[in-house]
Design an enzyme around this catalytic site. Structure first.
Site, PDB file in Angstrom:
ATOM      1  CG  ASP A 204      12.004   6.147  -3.368  1.00  0.00           C
ATOM      2  OD1 ASP A 204      11.597   5.353  -4.238  1.00  0.00           O
ATOM      3  OD2 ASP A 204      12.541   7.233  -3.654  1.00  0.00           O
TER       4      ASP A 204
ATOM      5  CG  ASN B  16       3.085   5.033  -7.087  1.00  0.00           C
ATOM      6  OD1 ASN B  16       3.063   4.778  -5.889  1.00  0.00           O
ATOM      7  ND2 ASN B  16       4.109   5.673  -7.649  1.00  0.00           N
TER       8      ASN B  16
HETATM    9  C1  FPP Z   1       8.924   2.944  -4.176  1.00  0.00           C
HETATM   10  O1  FPP Z   1       9.954   2.249  -4.824  1.00  0.00           O
HETATM   11  C2  FPP Z   1       7.968   2.039  -3.643  1.00  0.00           C
HETATM   12  C3  FPP Z   1       6.667   1.930  -4.032  1.00  0.00           C
HETATM   13  C4  FPP Z   1       6.078   2.720  -5.127  1.00  0.00           C
HETATM   14  C5  FPP Z   1       5.748   0.988  -3.417  1.00  0.00           C
HETATM   15  C6  FPP Z   1       5.990   0.642  -1.978  1.00  0.00           C
HETATM   16  C7  FPP Z   1       5.650  -0.764  -1.844  1.00  0.00           C
HETATM   17  C8  FPP Z   1       6.241  -1.644  -1.037  1.00  0.00           C
HETATM   18  C9  FPP Z   1       7.255  -1.291  -0.038  1.00  0.00           C
HETATM   19  C10 FPP Z   1       5.863  -3.049  -1.161  1.00  0.00           C
HETATM   20  C11 FPP Z   1       5.141  -3.576  -0.003  1.00  0.00           C
HETATM   21  C12 FPP Z   1       3.930  -2.824   0.301  1.00  0.00           C
HETATM   22  C13 FPP Z   1       2.787  -3.364   0.681  1.00  0.00           C
HETATM   23  C14 FPP Z   1       1.725  -2.464   1.151  1.00  0.00           C
HETATM   24  C15 FPP Z   1       2.558  -4.803   0.698  1.00  0.00           C
HETATM   25  P1  FPP Z   1      10.213   2.561  -6.357  1.00  0.00           P
HETATM   26  O2  FPP Z   1       9.564   1.478  -7.133  1.00  0.00           O
HETATM   27  O3  FPP Z   1       9.772   3.929  -6.696  1.00  0.00           O
HETATM   28  O4  FPP Z   1      11.768   2.436  -6.388  1.00  0.00           O
HETATM   29  P2  FPP Z   1      12.783   3.196  -7.346  1.00  0.00           P
HETATM   30  O5  FPP Z   1      12.609   4.674  -7.073  1.00  0.00           O
HETATM   31  O6  FPP Z   1      14.108   2.676  -6.928  1.00  0.00           O
HETATM   32  O7  FPP Z   1      12.411   2.819  -8.753  1.00  0.00           O
END
Ligand code: FPP
Length: 249
Positions: free
Chosen positions: A26, A74
């Site tokens: 996250d 998501n």
């Molecule tokens: C949460 O951060 C992350 C995700 C929803 C996606 C996870 C994806 C990756 C780590 C990218 C690489 C993955 C692959 C499989 C290539 P958020 O967007 O919710 O962050 P925030 O809470 O700060 O907005």
């Protein structure tokens, strides 16, 4: 890597390596915001962290690593971000597959593989097939995954089998139920890591983490390094796990 974190690596007890680590990656969005960049750049930086952490886990001989890449919730994000994330997975598998394979890593997907873009499904199928016979670390990518969804589909399958009398109601126990989940045959996570300061589970592996040790860090996923993984493992190794019983110490 600082001297401090490499010292932590030396403190890790190889006899008490977690058999399964699950990670909620996250903070990509917040990382990007802090740098006045679009959210997508946070996901791209998150991919770089993922690469490093997978290799570090494999080097430590962690038997199973499960990462939460995209949840059933998501899809509520803007279409542009969703499609960026899907394409990032394609890019990751495309670029990293050979190295993952060379390291004997076995790639598996958890989650509902319907509704995924075609190019994504094709790349996933390719990665699973190529690494199917590998005997090193099992690397589960949870994509379009939601634990409630997973539990409900297990219930529905079991109900069907009860109706056809393939399974008797009395046969249902925790072990049998677990075998209907997408983690069938795998040991439950010993350690669950969540980055970026939130202390919640967000519909990840709800059944499987009943007795997992939880480790939270304020570090945003794109800043998470091998050193943070070592810290989490070292911390896990200091805990007294009782599974509802009494301390053996
Ligand atoms: C949460 O951060 C992350 C995700 C929803 C996606 C996870 C994806 C990756 C780590 C990218 C690489 C993955 C692959 C499989 C290539 P958020 O967007 O919710 O962050 P925030 O809470 O700060 O907005």
């Amino acid at each position: 890597m600082s001297k401090g974190t490499s010292n932590i690596k030396k403190l890790i007890n190889p006899e008490k390596i977690p058999r399964h680590i699950a990670i909620i990656m996250d903070g990509n969005g917040r990382w990007a915001k802090k740098k006045f960049m679009p959210r997508t750049m946070g996901h791209r930086a998150g991919m770089t962290s993922l690469k490093k952490v997978v290799m570090a886990a494999s080097e430590l001989k962690i038997p199973i690593l499960t990462v939460f890449a995209f949840s059933t919730e998501n899809w509520k994000r803007p279409e542009e971000e969703v499609s960026y994330l899907m394409n990032l997975l394609v890019e990751y598998l495309n670029k990293e597959l050979e190295e993952l394979h060379q390291n004997n890593i076995k790639i598996q997907m958890l989650g509902n593989n319907q509704n995924l873009p075609n190019n994504c499904s094709l790349e996933i199928d390719k990665a699973i097939a190529k690494t199917a016979n590998n005997k090193g670390m099992v690397f589960n990518i949870a994509l379009n995954y939601g634990a409630r969804d997973e539990i409900l589909s297990a219930v529905k399958t079991l109900y069907g089998k009860i109706q056809t009398k393939e399974i008797m109601l009395e046969d249902i126990n925790e072990k049998l139920f677990s075998s209907y989940l997408s983690t069938s045959g795998m040991v439950d996570p010993d350690l669950l890591i969540r980055t970026a300061g939130e202390k919640r589970i967000s519909n990840f592996l709800l059944w499987q983490i009943a007795y997992s040790e939880l480790w939270f860090t304020k570090v945003l996923w794109p800043d998470f390094t091998e050193g943070d993984l070592w810290k989490a493992i070292y911390d896990y190794q200091q805990r007294d796990r009782r599974f509802g019983g009494l301390s053996l110490k």
